[in-house]
Design a protein around this motif. Sequence first.
Motif, mmCIF file in Angstrom:
data_model
loop_
_atom_site.group_PDB
_atom_site.id
_atom_site.type_symbol
_atom_site.label_atom_id
_atom_site.label_comp_id
_atom_site.label_asym_id
_atom_site.label_seq_id
_atom_site.Cartn_x
_atom_site.Cartn_y
_atom_site.Cartn_z
ATOM 1 N N GLU A 93 -35.166 -77.560 -26.171
ATOM 2 C CA GLU A 93 -34.291 -77.581 -26.036
ATOM 3 C C GLU A 93 -34.096 -76.380 -25.280
ATOM 4 N N ARG A 94 -33.269 -75.938 -24.073
ATOM 5 C CA ARG A 94 -33.710 -74.315 -23.974
ATOM 6 C C ARG A 94 -32.775 -73.521 -24.972
ATOM 7 N N THR A 137 -33.959 -78.642 -13.969
ATOM 8 C CA THR A 137 -33.564 -77.559 -14.224
ATOM 9 C C THR A 137 -32.390 -76.794 -14.139
ATOM 10 N N LEU A 138 -31.229 -78.563 -14.005
ATOM 11 C CA LEU A 138 -30.197 -78.408 -14.662
ATOM 12 C C LEU A 138 -29.295 -79.468 -14.551
ATOM 13 N N THR A 139 -29.080 -79.501 -16.543
ATOM 14 C CA THR A 139 -28.347 -80.070 -17.014
ATOM 15 C C THR A 139 -27.590 -80.743 -16.163
ATOM 16 N N ASP A 140 -27.601 -82.300 -17.113
ATOM 17 C CA ASP A 140 -27.002 -83.169 -16.334
ATOM 18 C C ASP A 140 -24.975 -83.139 -17.095
ATOM 19 N N ASN A 141 -24.560 -81.622 -17.733
ATOM 20 C CA ASN A 141 -23.204 -80.963 -17.649
ATOM 21 C C ASN A 141 -22.386 -81.364 -16.815
ATOM 22 N N PRO A 142 -21.446 -81.729 -16.271
ATOM 23 C CA PRO A 142 -19.567 -82.314 -15.175
ATOM 24 C C PRO A 142 -19.675 -80.604 -14.727
ATOM 25 N N THR A 143 -19.581 -79.722 -14.337
ATOM 26 C CA THR A 143 -19.612 -77.861 -14.267
ATOM 27 C C THR A 143 -17.731 -78.131 -14.606
ATOM 28 N N HIS A 144 -17.488 -77.550 -14.585
ATOM 29 C CA HIS A 144 -15.840 -77.013 -15.484
ATOM 30 C C HIS A 144 -15.798 -76.518 -13.684
ATOM 31 N N TYR A 145 -15.925 -75.385 -12.568
ATOM 32 C CA TYR A 145 -15.927 -74.760 -11.280
ATOM 33 C C TYR A 145 -14.916 -76.017 -11.085
ATOM 34 N N HIS A 171 -25.671 -72.153 -8.338
ATOM 35 C CA HIS A 171 -26.620 -72.173 -9.161
ATOM 36 C C HIS A 171 -27.580 -73.036 -9.395
ATOM 37 N N ARG A 172 -26.974 -75.086 -8.415
ATOM 38 C CA ARG A 172 -28.095 -76.046 -8.019
ATOM 39 C C ARG A 172 -29.211 -75.177 -6.895
ATOM 40 N N VAL A 173 -29.151 -74.466 -6.286
ATOM 41 C CA VAL A 173 -30.039 -73.824 -5.166
ATOM 42 C C VAL A 173 -31.169 -73.301 -6.561
ATOM 43 N N MET A 174 -30.471 -72.208 -6.934
ATOM 44 C CA MET A 174 -31.586 -71.572 -7.902
ATOM 45 C C MET A 174 -32.566 -72.106 -8.954
ATOM 46 N N MET A 175 -31.756 -73.290 -8.898
ATOM 47 C CA MET A 175 -32.730 -74.708 -10.501
ATOM 48 C C MET A 175 -33.256 -75.023 -9.233
ATOM 49 N N GLU A 176 -33.567 -75.181 -8.365
ATOM 50 C CA GLU A 176 -33.851 -75.870 -7.698
ATOM 51 C C GLU A 176 -35.503 -75.120 -7.351
ATOM 52 N N VAL A 177 -35.006 -74.030 -7.349
ATOM 53 C CA VAL A 177 -36.598 -72.650 -6.347
ATOM 54 C C VAL A 177 -37.252 -72.643 -8.143
ATOM 55 N N VAL A 178 -36.541 -72.646 -9.709
ATOM 56 C CA VAL A 178 -37.389 -72.283 -10.041
ATOM 57 C C VAL A 178 -38.161 -73.431 -11.031
ATOM 58 N N LYS A 179 -37.330 -75.043 -10.029
ATOM 59 C CA LYS A 179 -38.268 -76.141 -9.947
ATOM 60 C C LYS A 179 -39.383 -76.476 -9.338
ATOM 61 N N ASN A 204 -30.933 -75.222 -16.797
ATOM 62 C CA ASN A 204 -31.907 -75.794 -18.196
ATOM 63 C C ASN A 204 -32.779 -74.624 -18.022
ATOM 64 N N VAL A 205 -32.551 -73.923 -18.944
ATOM 65 C CA VAL A 205 -33.777 -72.332 -18.563
ATOM 66 C C VAL A 205 -32.978 -71.913 -19.341
ATOM 67 N N ASP A 206 -33.555 -70.974 -20.682
ATOM 68 C CA ASP A 206 -33.527 -69.903 -21.323
ATOM 69 C C ASP A 206 -32.118 -69.326 -20.930
ATOM 70 N N MET A 207 -31.474 -68.710 -21.872
ATOM 71 C CA MET A 207 -30.144 -67.778 -21.333
ATOM 72 C C MET A 207 -29.359 -67.348 -22.168
ATOM 73 N N GLN A 208 -29.050 -65.701 -22.229
ATOM 74 C CA GLN A 208 -28.838 -65.678 -22.803
ATOM 75 C C GLN A 208 -26.665 -65.053 -22.499
ATOM 76 N N GLU A 209 -25.929 -65.248 -23.207
ATOM 77 C CA GLU A 209 -24.689 -64.441 -22.449
ATOM 78 C C GLU A 209 -24.398 -63.505 -22.627
ATOM 79 N N ALA A 210 -23.881 -62.562 -21.470
ATOM 80 C CA ALA A 210 -23.202 -60.985 -22.247
ATOM 81 C C ALA A 210 -22.056 -60.815 -21.975
#
Lengths: 365, 258
Positions: free
Chosen positions: A209-210, B19-27, B37-45, B70-76
């Motif tokens: 998992e990530r 590369t995207l999770t299937d969580n519904p977004t809160h936006y 988000h989607r476009v960035m993760m398409e590129v990563v994929k 769906n990548v490793d992330m840090q919240e800042a």
Amino acid sequence: MSPVQRTTTLMKGNEALAEAALRSDMDAYFGYPITPQSEILEYLIIHGPKRGSVVLQAESEVAAINMVYGAAGAGARVMISSSSPGISLMQEGLSYIASAQIPCLVVNVQRGGPGLGTIQPAQGDYFQATKGGGHGDYRLIVLAPSSVQEMADFVPEGFRLAEKYRNPVMILSDGALGQMMESVQLPEQGSLPKSIPAWATRGKPENRERNIITSLFIDPERMEQVNIELQKKYAAVQSEARAELDRTKDAEIVLVAFGLAARICQKVVDIARERGKSVGLFRPITLYPFPTDILSRTADHAEHFLVVEMNAGQMVEDVRLAVNGRRSVDFTGRMGGIIPTPEEILQKIESLTVSTTDQALQGMP
Amino acid sequence: MTPKERINGYQLVYHRPDTLTDNPTHYCPGCSHGVVHRVMMEVVKEMGIQDRTVGVAPVGCAVFAYNYMNVDMQEAAHGRATAVATGIKRVLPDRYVFTYQGDGDLAAIGTSETIHTVNRGENILIVFINNGVYGMTGGQMAPTTLLGMKTTTSPMGRDVVTMGHPLDITPLIAQLPGALFVTRHSVHTPAAVRKLKKALRLAFEYQPLNKGTCFVEVVSNCPSGWKMTPREANAWMEKNMFTAYPPGDVKLPPPGLN
Ligand SMILES: Cc1ncc(C[n+]2csc(CCOP(=O)(O)OP(=O)(O)O)c2C)c(N)n1
Ligand code: SF4
């Protein structure tokens, strides 16, 4: 003890600390110049990169602590150092790091405050270091060196504790310890084992998992759980409490002091003993966890406690909690970068013994 | 996805990359964040770099980006994303590191980090979402809020005398020698989305060359903060935001780079 004698060198406290960090296989250091600790950054920028360590002068202490968050979150062994005003700027970052449970080593070579203050040594940041410092319920593990040797020794020890508990560790030093030169035995290169933690953000392989590093827990139930986890950790950390006891067994008056103040108090004990007074010294080595139990046991036999600090009286509150009203606890200290002299402290001891004699006389029929 | 994939007899032509999770977004409905988000993760994929990508999302509406990407992330912390990304990139120089920041984050509280990170030429990608308001905290004035624009903290409209000028930070960034590629886009039409995707792909591809910072601004809407429907917001954005923040490349890498 290793059969091979480690070589002894004469070094400044700040430089011994920096060299110890390189010998502890530190991966990265982030800093910003401020007196009296700039030698750490200056030493590391020369010696760090060629020995495999990232060394970066950030644009501010705010940026530096957030670089620490990033690098340590990516699984690196990271150190940062500053002096009092710079440490104040890092408090938001430290709160995030503590909440996200990331290990790192923070060095505060204290100077006199408040405000821009003075560049002379002081201990005015005790509250900030031991009670949290930033927002929220968190603690740093705080080590208080009182010699150049301990400036070096507490680096690998600090990294070890940070990694064991996934918690920021602070070395709370001061300008005198940073600047003074003493002979020191440095730790062996590679003596501190290192591994890459499973939680680090280094890129998500297909089969896991990530990894997410965050201090955001918007749901209060979850936030409370995280707090409970932290409190459990701090309870476990209590077993790391350490203190050095010097001639306390038969002492009527026990001085309590940490860091540089403890060095002066050692001298005070020597002189007082020569003058026939039974004085001892209790030196907390860990300021958080505070060595409450060890101090409480000392209160079983010692009559009086005199806390000596280079501030307006901060650790004295923890001493009072430990003694819990069983014995009298007095305080003496100097502020703003003034180092108390042994004579001043001896006079205070004198006044204590006089007043206790007075009390004893008052009790006579 | 194979083109033959079928659901209930329908051929699947568009779906979520893993590369995207299937969580519904809160936006909020119509918000630009989800599309970016989607476009960035398409590129990563498409580049196959999910296992070498680490993202940083600071405080702002996208602080929960790690729930979706769906990548490793840090919240800042607010404003500190590029410092955090610097820390990650310096210890993991072969990873693809990106930040995803709002205008308040990048151009107000984090201005110092933004400028110094680019000035050092950190080999990271900065994605800058410029929606002219503080979305997360309820639509207050941002550094990029346009003159005359009403927000909860400029209720009579932003005025120069007491509130200063809108800050167009992107051309400033482009002046820094550490900036490799600086470009401004939007996601309000399919054509704009395709252009953004191309730019993001280039920005990710430049990263292993270690030639400097890539900076991709997305002029965005905030239907909730602007108190408009998504359709009104996009029209208003085109008419007003694009005048102050015109889409297009601001700085291109030197020719022959790749
Ligand atoms: C130090 C600090 N100050 C203030 C805040 C409150 N805060 C959270 S998000 C935000 C503004 C976000 O606006 P922007 O960066 O433009 O992103 P958006 O929400 O519009 O996507 C503020 C002020 C905070 N979290 N931390
Ligand atoms: S408040 Fe604005 S930026 Fe935030 S999710 Fe809603 S529309 Fe998007």
